[in-house]
Design an enzyme around this catalytic site. Structure first.
Site, PDB file in Angstrom:
ATOM      1  N   GLN A   1     118.988  67.918  67.389  1.00  0.00           N
ATOM      2  CA  GLN A   1     118.590  67.256  68.627  1.00  0.00           C
ATOM      3  C   GLN A   1     119.796  66.846  69.468  1.00  0.00           C
ATOM      4  O   GLN A   1     119.717  66.809  70.697  1.00  0.00           O
ATOM      5  CB  GLN A   1     117.727  66.035  68.303  1.00  0.00           C
ATOM      6  CG  GLN A   1     116.390  66.382  67.691  1.00  0.00           C
ATOM      7  CD  GLN A   1     115.554  67.268  68.603  1.00  0.00           C
ATOM      8  OE1 GLN A   1     115.225  66.886  69.723  1.00  0.00           O
ATOM      9  NE2 GLN A   1     115.220  68.460  68.131  1.00  0.00           N
TER      10      GLN A   1
ATOM     11  N   HIS B   1     121.024  68.729  72.710  1.00  0.00           N
ATOM     12  CA  HIS B   1     120.338  68.687  74.002  1.00  0.00           C
ATOM     13  C   HIS B   1     121.290  68.378  75.147  1.00  0.00           C
ATOM     14  O   HIS B   1     121.136  68.897  76.246  1.00  0.00           O
ATOM     15  CB  HIS B   1     119.226  67.636  73.982  1.00  0.00           C
ATOM     16  CG  HIS B   1     117.879  68.181  73.627  1.00  0.00           C
ATOM     17  ND1 HIS B   1     117.095  68.869  74.507  1.00  0.00           N
ATOM     18  CD2 HIS B   1     117.172  68.130  72.477  1.00  0.00           C
ATOM     19  CE1 HIS B   1     115.960  69.223  73.926  1.00  0.00           C
ATOM     20  NE2 HIS B   1     115.988  68.788  72.691  1.00  0.00           N
TER      21      HIS B   1
ATOM     22  N   GLU C   1     112.349  58.177  70.581  1.00  0.00           N
ATOM     23  CA  GLU C   1     111.459  59.247  71.050  1.00  0.00           C
ATOM     24  C   GLU C   1     110.942  60.074  69.866  1.00  0.00           C
ATOM     25  O   GLU C   1     109.737  60.271  69.704  1.00  0.00           O
ATOM     26  CB  GLU C   1     112.234  60.140  72.020  1.00  0.00           C
ATOM     27  CG  GLU C   1     111.455  61.343  72.504  1.00  0.00           C
ATOM     28  CD  GLU C   1     112.313  62.311  73.292  1.00  0.00           C
ATOM     29  OE1 GLU C   1     111.734  63.175  73.973  1.00  0.00           O
ATOM     30  OE2 GLU C   1     113.559  62.222  73.223  1.00  0.00           O
ATOM     31  N   HIS C   2     111.850  60.606  69.064  1.00  0.00           N
ATOM     32  CA  HIS C   2     111.484  61.397  67.885  1.00  0.00           C
ATOM     33  C   HIS C   2     111.864  60.629  66.629  1.00  0.00           C
ATOM     34  O   HIS C   2     112.978  60.115  66.542  1.00  0.00           O
ATOM     35  CB  HIS C   2     112.240  62.730  67.853  1.00  0.00           C
ATOM     36  CG  HIS C   2     112.082  63.559  69.084  1.00  0.00           C
ATOM     37  ND1 HIS C   2     113.100  63.724  70.009  1.00  0.00           N
ATOM     38  CD2 HIS C   2     111.039  64.286  69.543  1.00  0.00           C
ATOM     39  CE1 HIS C   2     112.681  64.513  70.982  1.00  0.00           C
ATOM     40  NE2 HIS C   2     111.436  64.865  70.726  1.00  0.00           N
TER      41      HIS C   2
ATOM     42  N   ASP D   1     109.014  70.339  69.280  1.00  0.00           N
ATOM     43  CA  ASP D   1     109.619  70.736  70.550  1.00  0.00           C
ATOM     44  C   ASP D   1     109.096  72.078  71.031  1.00  0.00           C
ATOM     45  O   ASP D   1     108.951  72.304  72.242  1.00  0.00           O
ATOM     46  CB  ASP D   1     111.141  70.828  70.411  1.00  0.00           C
ATOM     47  CG  ASP D   1     111.833  69.491  70.567  1.00  0.00           C
ATOM     48  OD1 ASP D   1     111.175  68.525  71.008  1.00  0.00           O
ATOM     49  OD2 ASP D   1     113.024  69.410  70.244  1.00  0.00           O
TER      50      ASP D   1
ATOM     51  N   HIS E   1      83.062  36.302  99.267  1.00  0.00           N
ATOM     52  CA  HIS E   1      82.591  36.973  98.056  1.00  0.00           C
ATOM     53  C   HIS E   1      81.239  36.389  97.619  1.00  0.00           C
ATOM     54  O   HIS E   1      80.318  37.108  97.242  1.00  0.00           O
ATOM     55  CB  HIS E   1      83.602  36.798  96.915  1.00  0.00           C
ATOM     56  CG  HIS E   1      84.774  37.728  96.975  1.00  0.00           C
ATOM     57  ND1 HIS E   1      85.708  37.689  97.971  1.00  0.00           N
ATOM     58  CD2 HIS E   1      85.152  38.739  96.147  1.00  0.00           C
ATOM     59  CE1 HIS E   1      86.627  38.618  97.763  1.00  0.00           C
ATOM     60  NE2 HIS E   1      86.311  39.276  96.660  1.00  0.00           N
TER      61      HIS E   1
END
Length: 437
Positions: free
Chosen positions: A251, A254, A319-320, A353, A413
């Site tokens: 990862q 990236h 995230e992961h 992914d 109202h």
């Protein structure tokens, strides 16, 4: 609780300075596109991507040429991945039910699940043309029933990337554009002379793309703020350092700012993983990128117990989260803050992914504390309605409403309720006064 940090990443202060620079740049670009439209997009595309075609939208023949540039095997692989994403998205869509219930005699409440009418799907293409992002957004939006799905991805080596375009097309995109960055997000969200604006923008991207979505949110809908990839590996001594290091670096490649964190209750595994990362960086073709992320954003945390591992993991809210322990379901049952879990050594983040079917557009920057990732429900509006079927029900609800409005002092109202009490309940309620209990 004994916590050891064998390795630290960048500080929050350093990351904050980076974010400020990004924010100012994005603000300027959004304002320029809003003012000048296509002309601004063309200039920015030339400046950032050296890309200035006659039209950013691909024609049918250009799309066909991209599809034709792939081998049958490549097309089959794309179709396989899209089938997995589509099947899971359909199962998710089937879980969303319309509701209609009679809550009181004559009072009917309900909701309908309706897709938004237009979506722009951004597919990153900076260091890597992320073919899989087309599956995750376009296919999922189409399963949700979105009638107009447009897509954008930057040029790669001076032309549209054939695999990305093919994936967009096979996924069901209605319009395909080759441009990228903030200017692409701005063009699709705000509209230009040649591009109709959309109701929603989705998809991952770099820090600039994420900031553009953040600034535009409210004027348009977004899926979430999906910034630089994050990964957390939770491991005990049931796995080895090679497995941990591989999942961290897989990862980290990236980008240059990808947090990769090892959380373990084994000091030996922590030390061995640090050494193994260094060994793999000597042979990994993407080591230039992965190594920078590991150097600046990598962390190694050692704790004593499973409970402490859960506490730290929920604090990180990655995230992961790759879980490789003797009992990975312990984390499934106890963790609360994560984008997606990958349970056991047989699976991994790359499966998610690229192909297995769960969506890879996931929350970053601790957003997992309050949202999940992109799924078919993100494209759905759940809108309520009400019906009152009898005079008696209208008068009864009206009386309660009248008195509640009086508590708040909202006379107008209250009169909306009173007129129903007078019409349907035959009560003498003076204008502007509350129904007496």
């Amino acid at each position: 609780m004994a916590i050891q940090y064998l390795k630290h990443g960048r500080s929050a202060e350093e990351s904050s300075l980076d974010a400020a620079k990004v924010r100012d740049t994005v603000t300027e670009i959004l304002a320029d596109v809003a003012k000048r439209g296509d002309a601004a997009v063309a200039e920015l595309s030339k400046k950032f991507d050296n890309w200035s075609p006659e039209s950013f939208r691909l024609s049918e023949s250009e799309i066909a040429a991209c599809v034709g540039a792939l081998s049958q095997g490549q097309l089959d692989d794309i179709k396989f991945a899209q089938t997995q994403v589509r099947n899971f998205a359909r199962a998710q869509r089937e879980a969303l039910r319309d509701v209609e219930v009679e809550t009181l005699p004559g009072v009917v409440l309900g909701h309908k699940n309706m897709p938004v009418d237009s979506v722009a799907c951004y597919v990153p293409g900076g260091k890597f043309p992320l073919v899989a992002s087309a599956h995750m957004s376009v296919v999922t939006a189409k399963v949700a029933g979105v009638p107009r799905v447009i897509t954008a991805s930057p040029p790669v080596h001076g032309k549209p990337n054939p695999a990305v375009v093919a994936a967009m097309h096979l996924g069901g995109a209605d319009e395909i554009y080759t441009f990228g960055g903030v200017q692409a997000i701005a063009a699709m969200a705000l509209g230009t002379q040649t591009i109709d604006e959309v109701a929603m923008v989705v998809g991952p991207g770099n820090a600039f793309v994420a900031e553009a979505k953040r600034q535009l949110f409210g004027r348009i809908g977004i899926d979430l703020i999906a910034g630089p990839t994050e990964t957390l590996v939770i491991a005990d001594d049931s796995v080895d350092a090679e497995m941990c290091a591989t999942d961290l670096l897989g990862q980290a490649e990236h980008g240059f700012n990808t947090p990769a964190v090892l959380l373990t209750n084994s000091l030996a595994l922590a030390q061995e993983t640090i050494a193994e990362v260094e060994r793999l960086l000597k042979i990994l073709p993407t080591a230039n990128t992965a190594g920078a992320s590991w150097r600046d954003y990598g962390e190694v945390i050692v704790v004593d117990t499973l409970e402490e591992m859960v506490q730290q993991a929920d604090r990180i809210a990655s995230e992961h989260v790759q879980v490789m322990t003797r009992d990975p379901d312990y984390f499934l049952n106890n963790m609360k803050n994560y984008g997606a879990l990958f349970l056991g050594p047989r699976t991994n983040v790359a499966f998610g992914d690229k192909v297995i079917g769960t969506n890879h557009t996931l929350p970053t920057g601790k957003a997992a504390r309050y949202t999940g990732g992109l799924w078919v429900g993100k494209f759905i509006k759940t809108c309520t309605y009400q019906k009152v079927l009898t005079d008696e029900a209208s008068a009864m609800i009206g009386a309660y409403c009248s008195r509640l409005c009086a508590i708040e002092g909202m006379i107008g109202h209250g009169e909306q309720a009173n007129i129903r009490v007078r019409r349907y309940g035959h009560r003498d309620v003076p204008y502007g006064s509350a129904v007496v209990a």
